[in-house]
Design an enzyme around this catalytic site. Structure first.
Site, PDB file in Angstrom:
ATOM      1  N   GLU A  43     -15.580   1.389 -49.293  1.00 28.02           N
ATOM      2  CA  GLU A  43     -14.494   0.406 -49.269  1.00 28.02           C
ATOM      3  C   GLU A  43     -13.822   0.494 -47.913  1.00 28.02           C
ATOM      4  O   GLU A  43     -13.390   1.578 -47.506  1.00 28.02           O
ATOM      5  CB  GLU A  43     -13.452   0.638 -50.373  1.00 28.02           C
ATOM      6  CG  GLU A  43     -12.399  -0.478 -50.356  1.00 28.02           C
ATOM      7  CD  GLU A  43     -11.195  -0.270 -51.289  1.00 28.02           C
ATOM      8  OE1 GLU A  43     -10.418  -1.225 -51.453  1.00 28.02           O
ATOM      9  OE2 GLU A  43     -11.037   0.840 -51.830  1.00 28.02           O
ATOM     10  N   GLU A  68      -9.925   4.099 -44.222  1.00 29.01           N
ATOM     11  CA  GLU A  68      -8.573   3.577 -44.018  1.00 29.01           C
ATOM     12  C   GLU A  68      -8.125   3.933 -42.598  1.00 29.01           C
ATOM     13  O   GLU A  68      -8.367   5.027 -42.121  1.00 29.01           O
ATOM     14  CB  GLU A  68      -7.614   4.178 -45.071  1.00 29.01           C
ATOM     15  CG  GLU A  68      -6.150   3.881 -44.871  1.00 29.01           C
ATOM     16  CD  GLU A  68      -5.803   2.402 -44.697  1.00 29.01           C
ATOM     17  OE1 GLU A  68      -6.249   1.561 -45.497  1.00 29.01           O
ATOM     18  OE2 GLU A  68      -5.087   2.093 -43.719  1.00 29.01           O
ATOM     19  N   ASP A  95     -10.835   3.249 -37.661  1.00 29.61           N
ATOM     20  CA  ASP A  95     -10.827   1.792 -37.570  1.00 29.61           C
ATOM     21  C   ASP A  95     -12.247   1.308 -37.837  1.00 29.61           C
ATOM     22  O   ASP A  95     -13.201   1.804 -37.216  1.00 29.61           O
ATOM     23  CB  ASP A  95     -10.373   1.367 -36.167  1.00 29.61           C
ATOM     24  CG  ASP A  95     -10.117  -0.125 -36.097  1.00 29.61           C
ATOM     25  OD1 ASP A  95     -10.948  -0.905 -36.622  1.00 29.61           O
ATOM     26  OD2 ASP A  95      -9.087  -0.517 -35.545  1.00 29.61           O
ATOM     27  N   ASP A 117      -6.275  -7.367 -44.540  1.00 30.08           N
ATOM     28  CA  ASP A 117      -5.160  -7.947 -43.777  1.00 30.08           C
ATOM     29  C   ASP A 117      -5.570  -9.328 -43.245  1.00 30.08           C
ATOM     30  O   ASP A 117      -6.662  -9.475 -42.704  1.00 30.08           O
ATOM     31  CB  ASP A 117      -4.793  -7.036 -42.602  1.00 30.08           C
ATOM     32  CG  ASP A 117      -4.231  -5.706 -43.081  1.00 30.08           C
ATOM     33  OD1 ASP A 117      -3.705  -5.672 -44.202  1.00 30.08           O
ATOM     34  OD2 ASP A 117      -4.321  -4.715 -42.340  1.00 30.08           O
ATOM     35  N   LYS A 121      -2.833 -15.148 -36.952  1.00 29.73           N
ATOM     36  CA  LYS A 121      -2.929 -15.808 -35.627  1.00 29.73           C
ATOM     37  C   LYS A 121      -4.390 -15.966 -35.226  1.00 29.73           C
ATOM     38  O   LYS A 121      -5.165 -15.010 -35.330  1.00 29.73           O
ATOM     39  CB  LYS A 121      -2.198 -14.974 -34.559  1.00 29.73           C
ATOM     40  CG  LYS A 121      -0.705 -15.012 -34.725  1.00 29.73           C
ATOM     41  CD  LYS A 121      -0.001 -14.313 -33.586  1.00 29.73           C
ATOM     42  CE  LYS A 121       1.493 -14.339 -33.839  1.00 29.73           C
ATOM     43  NZ  LYS A 121       2.139 -13.106 -33.480  1.00 29.73           N
ATOM     44  N   THR A 192      -7.414  -3.471 -57.860  1.00 26.19           N
ATOM     45  CA  THR A 192      -6.846  -2.739 -56.730  1.00 26.19           C
ATOM     46  C   THR A 192      -5.313  -2.796 -56.863  1.00 26.19           C
ATOM     47  O   THR A 192      -4.785  -3.565 -57.681  1.00 26.19           O
ATOM     48  CB  THR A 192      -7.263  -3.367 -55.382  1.00 26.19           C
ATOM     49  OG1 THR A 192      -6.431  -4.481 -55.097  1.00 26.19           O
ATOM     50  CG2 THR A 192      -8.721  -3.814 -55.392  1.00 26.19           C
ATOM     51  N   TYR A 194      -3.186  -4.068 -54.718  1.00 28.63           N
ATOM     52  CA  TYR A 194      -2.741  -5.414 -54.346  1.00 28.63           C
ATOM     53  C   TYR A 194      -3.112  -6.440 -55.408  1.00 28.63           C
ATOM     54  O   TYR A 194      -2.366  -7.375 -55.670  1.00 28.63           O
ATOM     55  CB  TYR A 194      -3.336  -5.808 -52.985  1.00 28.63           C
ATOM     56  CG  TYR A 194      -2.468  -5.362 -51.827  1.00 28.63           C
ATOM     57  CD1 TYR A 194      -2.199  -4.020 -51.604  1.00 28.63           C
ATOM     58  CD2 TYR A 194      -1.920  -6.286 -50.950  1.00 28.63           C
ATOM     59  CE1 TYR A 194      -1.406  -3.610 -50.552  1.00 28.63           C
ATOM     60  CE2 TYR A 194      -1.126  -5.883 -49.886  1.00 28.63           C
ATOM     61  CZ  TYR A 194      -0.874  -4.542 -49.690  1.00 28.63           C
ATOM     62  OH  TYR A 194      -0.083  -4.141 -48.645  1.00 28.63           O
ATOM     63  N   GLU A 195      -4.269  -6.255 -55.995  1.00 32.23           N
ATOM     64  CA  GLU A 195      -4.726  -7.213 -57.029  1.00 32.23           C
ATOM     65  C   GLU A 195      -3.751  -7.217 -58.205  1.00 32.23           C
ATOM     66  O   GLU A 195      -3.383  -8.265 -58.730  1.00 32.23           O
ATOM     67  CB  GLU A 195      -6.126  -6.808 -57.491  1.00 32.23           C
ATOM     68  CG  GLU A 195      -6.752  -7.760 -58.485  1.00 32.23           C
ATOM     69  CD  GLU A 195      -8.212  -7.382 -58.791  1.00 32.23           C
ATOM     70  OE1 GLU A 195      -8.743  -6.455 -58.142  1.00 32.23           O
ATOM     71  OE2 GLU A 195      -8.796  -8.004 -59.675  1.00 32.23           O
TER      72      GLU A 195
HETATM   73  N1  SAM Z   1      -7.601  -2.435 -50.514  1.00 28.53           N
HETATM   74  C1  SAM Z   1      -6.263  -2.074 -50.916  1.00 28.53           C
HETATM   75  C2  SAM Z   1      -5.839  -2.920 -52.088  1.00 28.53           C
HETATM   76  O1  SAM Z   1      -6.491  -3.923 -52.379  1.00 28.53           O
HETATM   77  O2  SAM Z   1      -4.844  -2.558 -52.737  1.00 28.53           O
HETATM   78  C3  SAM Z   1      -5.268  -2.171 -49.732  1.00 28.53           C
HETATM   79  C4  SAM Z   1      -5.045  -3.545 -49.179  1.00 28.53           C
HETATM   80  S1  SAM Z   1      -4.034  -3.522 -47.702  1.00 28.53           S
HETATM   81  C5  SAM Z   1      -3.426  -5.146 -47.600  1.00 28.53           C
HETATM   82  C6  SAM Z   1      -5.240  -3.511 -46.413  1.00 28.53           C
HETATM   83  C7  SAM Z   1      -5.553  -2.123 -45.891  1.00 28.53           C
HETATM   84  O3  SAM Z   1      -6.630  -2.205 -44.964  1.00 28.53           O
HETATM   85  C8  SAM Z   1      -4.400  -1.463 -45.158  1.00 28.53           C
HETATM   86  O4  SAM Z   1      -4.153  -0.185 -45.704  1.00 28.53           O
HETATM   87  C9  SAM Z   1      -4.874  -1.379 -43.713  1.00 28.53           C
HETATM   88  O5  SAM Z   1      -4.367  -0.258 -43.022  1.00 28.53           O
HETATM   89  C10 SAM Z   1      -6.376  -1.316 -43.886  1.00 28.53           C
HETATM   90  N2  SAM Z   1      -7.124  -1.816 -42.725  1.00 28.53           N
HETATM   91  C11 SAM Z   1      -6.917  -2.993 -42.083  1.00 28.53           C
HETATM   92  N3  SAM Z   1      -7.758  -3.129 -41.050  1.00 28.53           N
HETATM   93  C12 SAM Z   1      -8.529  -2.015 -41.040  1.00 28.53           C
HETATM   94  C13 SAM Z   1      -9.577  -1.563 -40.198  1.00 28.53           C
HETATM   95  N4  SAM Z   1      -9.985  -2.294 -39.134  1.00 28.53           N
HETATM   96  N5  SAM Z   1     -10.161  -0.373 -40.461  1.00 28.53           N
HETATM   97  C14 SAM Z   1      -9.731   0.372 -41.512  1.00 28.53           C
HETATM   98  N6  SAM Z   1      -8.724   0.002 -42.342  1.00 28.53           N
HETATM   99  C15 SAM Z   1      -8.133  -1.177 -42.116  1.00 28.53           C
END
Ligand code: SAM
Length: 212
Positions: A43, A68, A95, A117, A121, A192, A194-195
Site C-alpha cells: 500500500e 508512508e 517517498d 493526496d 494544482k 481505510t 479515510y474511507e
Molecule cells: N491510505 C490512508 C487512508 O485511506 O486512510 C491514508 C490516506 S492520506 C490522505 C494519504 C497518505 O499518503 C498520507 O499519509 C501521505 O503522507 C501519504 N503519501 C502521499 N504521497 C506519498 C508518497 N509520494 N509516498 C509515500 N506516501 C505518500
C-alpha cells in the site's frame, strides 16, 4: 494526514524492528525477509495503517508492505504493531517516487492506493500517485498478473486517474462510482481510515482495478 512534529517519531522509526531501514538493499529479495514465497502486496500512502494491518490480519498467506512518506503518520502504525504484531507485515518510510529503487522487476503482486493526496494544482499533477509518471514506475515492479486497486472519494482525482490510463497504456478491469452500493466490488472490502470518515458523511467512494 500530516500530523506535524510528533516528538521523537523519526528516532522511534529508526529503532523499530517493524520498519525496514535500508529498503534499497532489499531490492529483488523481499521474499527472503518474509521467509516464504507468498505474494507481495504493497500500500502506497498507508497513513496510520489501518487498512494494511487489517488486510495482513485477514490474509496471513500474503506478505504486506506499507509505505508512508511522513514519520509523524507512520509512527501511529508502528505503535499499533507494538500492541498487535503481524508476522506478514513490514513498513517503509519513503517517498514512492523511489519505488523502482526499492522493488525489483515484477517483484510486487498488487499495489493499493487508498485516498491518495489530490495535489489539485495542475503543476503538481506528476505528484499524484495515480499519474502516468507513477503508473510507469508501477509497471516495472508489478508481476505478470499483477494489478492495482485505487479508492478515493475525490471525483476530480478519480477522473484524472481514469484519463491517465490510456496514455500510460494500462487496462481498466473493474470500475465503480459507488463502491458501498456495488455488491460485487464490495466483496471482501476492507475500510481505510479515510474511507470510513468520508463514507459516513455520505460521500460516494470511487474505485478502479487496473493492470499494465
Ligand atoms: N491510505 C490512508 C487512508 O485511506 O486512510 C491514508 C490516506 S492520506 C490522505 C494519504 C497518505 O499518503 C498520507 O499519509 C501521505 O503522507 C501519504 N503519501 C502521499 N504521497 C506519498 C508518497 N509520494 N509516498 C509515500 N506516501 C505518500
Amino acid at each position: 494526514m500530516r500530523l506535524r512534529n510528533v516528538a521523537g517519531s523519526r528516532e522511534e522509526i529508526a529503532r523499530s524492528r517493524f520498519v525496514i531501514q535500508n529498503p534499497k538493499e532489499r531490492k529483488g529479495c523481499w521474499r527472503e525477509l518474509f521467509g516464504n514465497q507468498n505474494p507481495i502486496q504493497i500500500e502506497i500512502g498507508m497513513g496510520k495503517g489501518r487498512f494494511i494491518m487489517d488486510m495482513a490480519a485477514l490474509h496471513p498467506d500474503i506478505n504486506y508492505i506499507g509505505i508512508e512518506k511522513f514519520s509523524s503518520v507512520l509512527i501511529r502504525g508502528i505503535q499499533k504493531m507494538e500492541k498487535e504484531e503481524l508476522p506478514n507485515l513490514y513498513f517503509i518510510r519513503m517517498d514512492a517516487e523511489e519505488i523502482t529503487d526499492v522493488f525489483g522487476e515484477k517483484e510486487v503482486d498488487k499495489i493499493y492506493l487508498n485516498f491518495s493526496d489530490p495535489w489539485p494544482k495542475e503543476r503538481h499533477a506528476k505528484r499524484r500517485l495515480p499519474s502516468r509518471e507513477f503508473l510507469n514506475r508501477y509497471r516495472i515492479i508489478l508481476s505478470e498478473r499483477g494489478d492495482l486497486e485505487f479508492k478515493t472519494d475525490n471525483q476530480a482525482l478519480f477522473d484524472f486517474a481514469l484519463e491517465e490510463l490510456k496514455p500510460a497504456g494500462w487496462n481498466l478491469n473493474q470500475l465503480t462510482y459507488d463502491l458501498h452500493h456495488d455488491d460485487k466490488m464490495m466483496e471482501g472490502n476492507v475500510m481505510t481510515e479515510y474511507e470510513e470518515r468520508f463514507s459516513s458523511r455520505g460521500n460516494p467512494i470511487y474505485k478502479y482495478i487496473i493492470s499494465p
